[in-house]
Scaffold this active site. Sequence first.
Site, PDB file in Angstrom:
ATOM      1  N   TRP A 250       0.789  -1.174   0.111  1.00  0.00           N
ATOM      2  CA  TRP A 250      -0.054   0.153  -0.144  1.00  0.00           C
ATOM      3  C   TRP A 250       0.716   1.367   0.105  1.00  0.00           C
ATOM      4  O   TRP A 250       0.731   2.113  -0.818  1.00  0.00           O
ATOM      5  CB  TRP A 250      -1.006  -0.192   1.148  1.00  0.00           C
TER       6      TRP A 250
ATOM      7  N   LYS B  15      -5.352   0.053   8.712  1.00  0.00           N
ATOM      8  CA  LYS B  15      -6.693  -0.629   9.185  1.00  0.00           C
ATOM      9  C   LYS B  15      -6.785  -1.511  10.362  1.00  0.00           C
ATOM     10  O   LYS B  15      -6.434  -2.668   9.852  1.00  0.00           O
ATOM     11  CB  LYS B  15      -7.551  -0.971   7.898  1.00  0.00           C
TER      12      LYS B  15
ATOM     13  N   SER C  40      -9.708  -0.360  -1.447  1.00  0.00           N
ATOM     14  CA  SER C  40      -8.439   0.129  -2.116  1.00  0.00           C
ATOM     15  C   SER C  40      -7.299  -0.696  -2.335  1.00  0.00           C
ATOM     16  O   SER C  40      -6.315  -0.449  -1.547  1.00  0.00           O
ATOM     17  CB  SER C  40      -8.181   1.527  -1.400  1.00  0.00           C
TER      18      SER C  40
ATOM     19  N   LYS D 199     -14.200  -4.549   9.544  1.00  0.00           N
ATOM     20  CA  LYS D 199     -14.485  -5.471   8.282  1.00  0.00           C
ATOM     21  C   LYS D 199     -13.585  -6.544   8.068  1.00  0.00           C
ATOM     22  O   LYS D 199     -13.771  -7.451   7.159  1.00  0.00           O
ATOM     23  CB  LYS D 199     -14.307  -4.446   6.876  1.00  0.00           C
TER      24      LYS D 199
ATOM     25  N   VAL E 139       0.924  -8.610   5.890  1.00  0.00           N
ATOM     26  CA  VAL E 139       0.323  -8.725   7.129  1.00  0.00           C
ATOM     27  C   VAL E 139      -1.274  -8.814   6.733  1.00  0.00           C
ATOM     28  O   VAL E 139      -1.689  -7.972   6.001  1.00  0.00           O
ATOM     29  CB  VAL E 139       0.507  -7.458   8.006  1.00  0.00           C
TER      30      VAL E 139
END
Length: 339
Positions: free
Chosen positions: A13, A107, A139, A192, A280
């Site tokens: 990311w 997150k 995303s 989530k 992860v």
Amino acid sequence: MPKRIGIIGAGSWGMAVARLLSGIGHEVTLGEPNPREYEVLVAHRGNPARLPHFKLPDEVSISHDLASVAGENELLVLAVPSQYLRPVLTRLNMSLSHLTAVVNLAKGLEVETLRRMSEVIADTTSINRSKIVTISGPSHAEEVILDMPTTVVAAGADDKVVAEVQRVFSGASFRVYASDDIIGVEVGGSLKNIIAIASGIADGLGMGDNTRGALVTRGLAEMTRLGLAMGARAETFAGLSGLGDLVTTCASRHSRNRFVGEQIGRGRKLPAILESMTMVAEGVDTTRSGWELARRHHVEMPITNEVHKVLFEQKSPQAAVADLMGRTLKTEVWQESRG
């Protein structure tokens, strides 16, 4: 106007966001705190194990000096997994008061403290809370680097700071919405992943679309219940950081959390699964945090409870499904206080 932006964390990311921001026209420096990961990044201008065939644009600078990444830029982006964020910021150990904003991309919820990521940033730095913004939503890095249309939400306490982050990150294929409900955005983006593990378990057991639909719907209900108990707004969970990210993560082939669940459903043990992964899966630790938060806030979260038992109490996935289906019959009420 172009900004000087530092990014700490060169996972998939972090690399995708570095490419995104550089492509928009910003001056980007990508910092990697792990020495081995930094060596791979320098050698390949990417990480073949995380994003095969991807290379960072030449315009993106690479650094192992976190102080310069944070100190020589206007805006700092933190792309560090949730359980590593506090150690990285503690190691940074410097004033961030010069920054216009600190943007969190993680997150998750800190296991030891149950703190959200914006709270961890506030705990460990001198940055004013009004300058902390979290970006969340559906995303996957694998699609962002291909310029597939993506929408996310940026949330923070100060409307002007959020609007600035919104402008900085928005491009032709990346659209950013604004929110002032940072609690809801962070809670939704974290919880989530628990439901995604449940969805993966169902896939591994050979279950179908009906099961996934049930998990998404009832999972969203229990996410919303806990969010409300923590001070979030219900409508946030119907947005990109709630329903949008939930649906994507429960179904996507890119989802690490769904992958973990699928492997468990097929009979593999959690330690072996995690050892084999190069990235992860935030949902594993978040299951511990979400389960404990539900207990402390007296919120019933049956899916989270069963995932916790499967991951950490050696309960079989088949027994977890049977117990979920055998619960006392109830009326479906969206914002009911109990599940």
